[in-house]
Design a protein around this motif. Structure first.
Motif, mmCIF file in Angstrom:
data_model
loop_
_atom_site.group_PDB
_atom_site.id
_atom_site.type_symbol
_atom_site.label_atom_id
_atom_site.label_comp_id
_atom_site.label_asym_id
_atom_site.label_seq_id
_atom_site.Cartn_x
_atom_site.Cartn_y
_atom_site.Cartn_z
ATOM 1 N N GLU A 157 1.348 -11.380 -5.697
ATOM 2 C CA GLU A 157 -0.108 -11.375 -5.881
ATOM 3 C C GLU A 157 -0.474 -11.544 -7.354
ATOM 4 O OE1 GLU A 157 -2.330 -8.332 -3.992
ATOM 5 O OE2 GLU A 157 -1.236 -8.447 -2.083
ATOM 6 N N VAL A 158 0.250 -10.871 -8.227
ATOM 7 C CA VAL A 158 -0.016 -10.985 -9.661
ATOM 8 C C VAL A 158 0.195 -12.421 -10.134
ATOM 9 C CG1 VAL A 158 0.787 -10.293 -11.962
ATOM 10 C CG2 VAL A 158 0.494 -8.573 -10.164
ATOM 11 N N TYR A 212 0.813 -1.222 0.000
ATOM 12 C CA TYR A 212 0.000 0.000 0.000
ATOM 13 C C TYR A 212 0.846 1.271 0.000
ATOM 14 C CZ TYR A 212 -3.928 -3.069 1.275
ATOM 15 O OH TYR A 212 -4.895 -4.048 1.304
ATOM 16 N N GLN A 232 -0.145 5.459 0.953
ATOM 17 C CA GLN A 232 -1.547 5.824 0.841
ATOM 18 C C GLN A 232 -2.132 6.023 2.245
ATOM 19 O OE1 GLN A 232 -3.601 3.658 -2.623
ATOM 20 N NE2 GLN A 232 -1.894 2.275 -2.140
ATOM 21 N N GLU A 280 -8.495 -3.161 0.932
ATOM 22 C CA GLU A 280 -8.086 -4.148 -0.064
ATOM 23 C C GLU A 280 -8.242 -3.615 -1.484
ATOM 24 O OE1 GLU A 280 -9.442 -6.649 3.485
ATOM 25 O OE2 GLU A 280 -10.155 -4.852 2.449
ATOM 26 N N SER A 281 -9.134 -2.677 -1.692
ATOM 27 C CA SER A 281 -9.391 -2.138 -3.032
ATOM 28 C C SER A 281 -8.306 -1.176 -3.502
ATOM 29 C CB SER A 281 -10.740 -1.417 -3.057
ATOM 30 O OG SER A 281 -10.774 -0.377 -2.081
ATOM 31 N N MET A 282 -7.423 -0.751 -2.615
ATOM 32 C CA MET A 282 -6.363 0.172 -3.000
ATOM 33 C C MET A 282 -5.367 -0.524 -3.914
ATOM 34 S SD MET A 282 -5.518 2.162 0.577
ATOM 35 C CE MET A 282 -6.610 3.417 1.236
ATOM 36 N N SER A 283 -4.844 0.212 -4.872
ATOM 37 C CA SER A 283 -3.847 -0.334 -5.793
ATOM 38 C C SER A 283 -2.480 -0.381 -5.118
ATOM 39 C CB SER A 283 -3.782 0.507 -7.066
ATOM 40 O OG SER A 283 -3.444 1.844 -6.744
ATOM 41 N N SER A 284 -1.574 -1.111 -5.724
ATOM 42 C CA SER A 284 -0.224 -1.200 -5.183
ATOM 43 C C SER A 284 0.523 0.110 -5.388
ATOM 44 C CB SER A 284 0.536 -2.336 -5.873
ATOM 45 O OG SER A 284 1.882 -2.366 -5.446
ATOM 46 N N ALA A 285 1.208 0.563 -4.339
ATOM 47 C CA ALA A 285 2.000 1.799 -4.407
ATOM 48 C C ALA A 285 3.230 1.656 -3.509
ATOM 49 C CB ALA A 285 1.155 2.998 -3.994
ATOM 50 N N ALA A 339 3.804 -7.416 -4.230
ATOM 51 C CA ALA A 339 2.825 -7.081 -5.268
ATOM 52 C C ALA A 339 2.954 -8.036 -6.453
ATOM 53 C CB ALA A 339 3.015 -5.634 -5.714
#
Length: 331
Positions: A151-152, A124, A127, A133-138, A148
């Motif tokens: 997960e992909v 995360y 952020q 959980e809906s947040m994109s990877s950063a 990350a």
């Protein structure tokens, strides 16, 4: 009656040690793969079957899967030294991502019903907390990026090979069996070790960084439920956050009652997320997760457990680069 068999990668670590005991108590056969690079043999429950193996060695892992024929797999292995990872990128990717790829491939080849991957809230980045959980990877470091990518790869394995999966994003789990001899990870373990050695407890920068330190005993039940629950990604951890300085004070007070006289020392700040804790609404809704972490009790338990442990060598990592390495990690 056939017992369901589980292979647990990194099962001698903190989460794996607790999870293996929970699963055995619930009637599963548990097989652990570990190389003790971040853990110790004493953490193993004598009821497990154990293989000493580098999980990034796919051929050896596949041989074990062919022998054991597991129904389910957990991937709890990692070198979770997040802030160190920009100086140990290759080691980080080997132990966080390549190990997981071995488990994914072997799971596909042996028709595993489902694999549970351990990601991290490190994805995360900066952020706004609490993280959803809906947040994109950063991610802001190599550890977060490796997780990350993990997960992909699970999503791709399901797309191409129909390997069912769930991803758990745990954060700041602590408890007995923690690797307290690391100089890089597990703030509670590091602080306890220093206090027991009559050394100052170190906080990085002001100590205002906020974390939700989580009692690992409350992780096991929802992790078991993931085997039969259709959840793709879920956060799990404590609900209440504390500043690092607040937790350092708790450990300082525990040590003081034990006759230790230690101060809190402010070291140079690190590049790290200031406020890192997650929302657990989905875990409560889908997995019945209930957090009952008592941080003072948790610190007390770890402190007095570490007192019972044999002397451990605190080892430096082999740095791949040294530019801008923090002073407290220099050899």
């Amino acid at each position: 009656m056939h017992k369901l068999k589980i292979i647990l990668g990194g099962g001698a670590g903190l989460c794996g040690s607790w999870l293996s005991r929970h699963l055995i108590d619930k009637g599963y056969d548990v097989v652990i793969l570990d190389d003790f690079s971040e853990s110790y043999p004493e953490n193993l429950d004598p009821r497990v079957k154990f293989y000493l193996v580098d999980i990034s060695d796919f051929k050896k892992v596949q041989q074990i899967f062919d022998i054991e024929k597991p129904d389910y797999v957990y991937g709890a292995q990692a070198h979770a030294s997040e802030c160190l990872s920009p100086w140990t990128r290759m080691d980080c990717y080997k132990n966080c991502l390549l190990t997981e790829l071995s488990l994914i491939n072997a799971s596909i080849n042996t028709n595993v019903k489902k694999i549970i991957g351990f990601s991290s809230m490190a994805i995360y980045g900066n952020q706004n907390a609490p993280f959803l959980e809906s947040m994109s990877s950063a991610a802001i470091d190599s550890y977060g990026e490796a997780k990350a990518s993990l997960e992909v790869e699970h999503k791709l394995a399901k797309l191409h090979h129909q390997l069912d999966f769930s991803i758990v994003r745990p954060h700041n789990f602590q408890g007995i069996y923690v690797n307290w001899a690391s100089m890089y990870r597990n703030f509670l373990g590091i602080a306890v070790r220093k206090a027991l050695n009559n050394e100052n407890i170190i906080v990085y920068g002001s100590g205002a960084q906020r974390r939700a330190f989580s009692d690992v005993r409350f992780l096991c039940e929802p992790l078991e439920k993931l085997l039969s629950t259709d959840v793709e990604v879920v956060n799990i951890g404590a609900d209440k956050d504390y500043s690092i300085f607040e937790v350092a004070r708790i450990i300082q007070q525990i040590a003081s009652k034990d006759g230790k006289n230690v101060s809190i020392e402010h070291a140079e700040p690190r590049i790290e997320v200031r406020d890192a804790f997650s929302d657990h609404s989905l875990a409560r809704q889908k997995l019945g997760f209930k957090d009952e972490t008592d941080v003072e009790k948790l610190c007390y338990e770890i402190y007095h457990w570490v007192k019972t442990q044999p002397k451990r060598e605190v080892r430096y990592m082999d740095y791949e680069v040294t530019k801008n390495l923090y002073s407290y990690w220099k050899k």
